[in-house]
Enzyme design. Structure first.
Site: not given
Length: 305
Positions: A14, A91
């Site tokens: 992920h 991110h």
């Protein structure tokens, strides 16, 4: 070798690129206004906290590949105000240039034959049409003949995929490109919960629905922190506060899975090195290929050097 790809359990990471983030760069355009405001006030202290909660992996692309990971979850962005069309992983904070990561993956594939890798570009931020065209051209330049053309998912066999890269590109800019698979071919339902029991119930429910889509399927075996979660575990971070204590429960679910029409396909995890995640997922293939041992090459060739 008539072995349908829809049934292979594939280990996945992920936010695969988040093993490094740049604390010196501005906060990414994927963040909400209040986060940017807090960073403007608390500066590097705020970025230290962001780093603890933005990083979901410790291993580089090469290390993940060597450990058995074959699907990469990718979020990308330009740097607003930066000249040119350079694209970065993102991110919360910016990561490496996308080109550097792609080159690492391609170098691995060049060295290791009979491998299949899935690249899922599922979030794009601050990207104009020119940025998208730049990235698509980059993918073609880096991987060349390794890129797998779009086909009917149910009809793809293992032999068809050897030494291929499947790129899923969730943006209309790639619709006319025969080697950019649409995002609709790889649904990845997201539980959006901090509770492991709720997560497992969600994973079971969505697996039960996957057959009607006739596509690849990603089971996101991950927990997502809320604002209050981050506040409670501020200095401990994602790994220490949320992931480690819930991994045993999540891994029990993974170990109990079966491949097949209503079974698992791609399973995603945070911090894939904390437990024997990749091998646990790979071993699920034994339930399908007990009499077809050559299919193990999809994942195991990299361990034979």
């Amino acid at each position: 070798f008539p072995f349908n790809n829809l049934f292979w359990p594939v280990p996945s990471s992920h936010d695969s690129f988040s093993f490094w983030v740049d604390e010196q760069a501005p906060v990414g355009p994927d963040q909400k206004a209040y986060v940017k405001h807090l960073v403007a006030i608390f500066r590097f202290l705020a970025k230290k906290v962001m780093k603890k909660w933005s990083m979901t992996q410790n291993l580089t692309f090469r290390e993940q590949l060597e450990g058995g990971i074959r699907y990469f979850d990718l979020r990308v962005s330009s740097k607003p105000g930066e000249p040119g069309h350079e694209i970065y992983f993102i991110h919360g904070l910016f990561g490496h240039k996308v080109r550097d990561g792609l080159n690492d993956i391609n170098n691995f594939l060049t060295k290791h034959k009979k491998e299949v890798v899935f690249l899922d570009f599922n979030h794009h931020y601050a990207m104009s049409e020119e940025h998208h065209h730049y990235l698509i051209k980059m993918l073609k330049d880096v991987f060349g003949h390794k890129l797998c053309r779009i086909d009917v998912v149910e009809e793809i066999t293992l032999n068809y995929l050897w030494e291929d890269v499947l790129v899923f590109y969730h943006h209309p800019s790639a619709e006319s490109c025969p080697v950019m698979w649409p995002g609709s071919k790889i649904p990845a339902p997201w539980a959006n919960t901090t509770d492991a029991t709720d997560l497992i119930q969600f994973l079971e429910t969505t697996l039960g629905e996957r057959a009607k889509y006739g596509s690849f399927h990603v089971s996101q075996a991950i927990l997502t922190p809320r604002v209050k979660t981050i506040a409670r575990g501020l200095v401990r971070g994602l790994r220490n506060y949320l992931v480690e204590k819930n991994l045993p429960t999540i891994m029990m679910w993974v170990e109990a899975q079966k491949p097949g029409v209503d079974g698992v396909n791609i399973i995603t995890s945070d911090f894939v090195e904390l437990v024997d995640f990749a091998n646990t997922v790979i071993k699920l293939n034994n339930l399908l290929i007990q009499d077809r041992p050559q299919a193990h090459d999809l994942f195991s060739d990299c361990h034979k050097d």
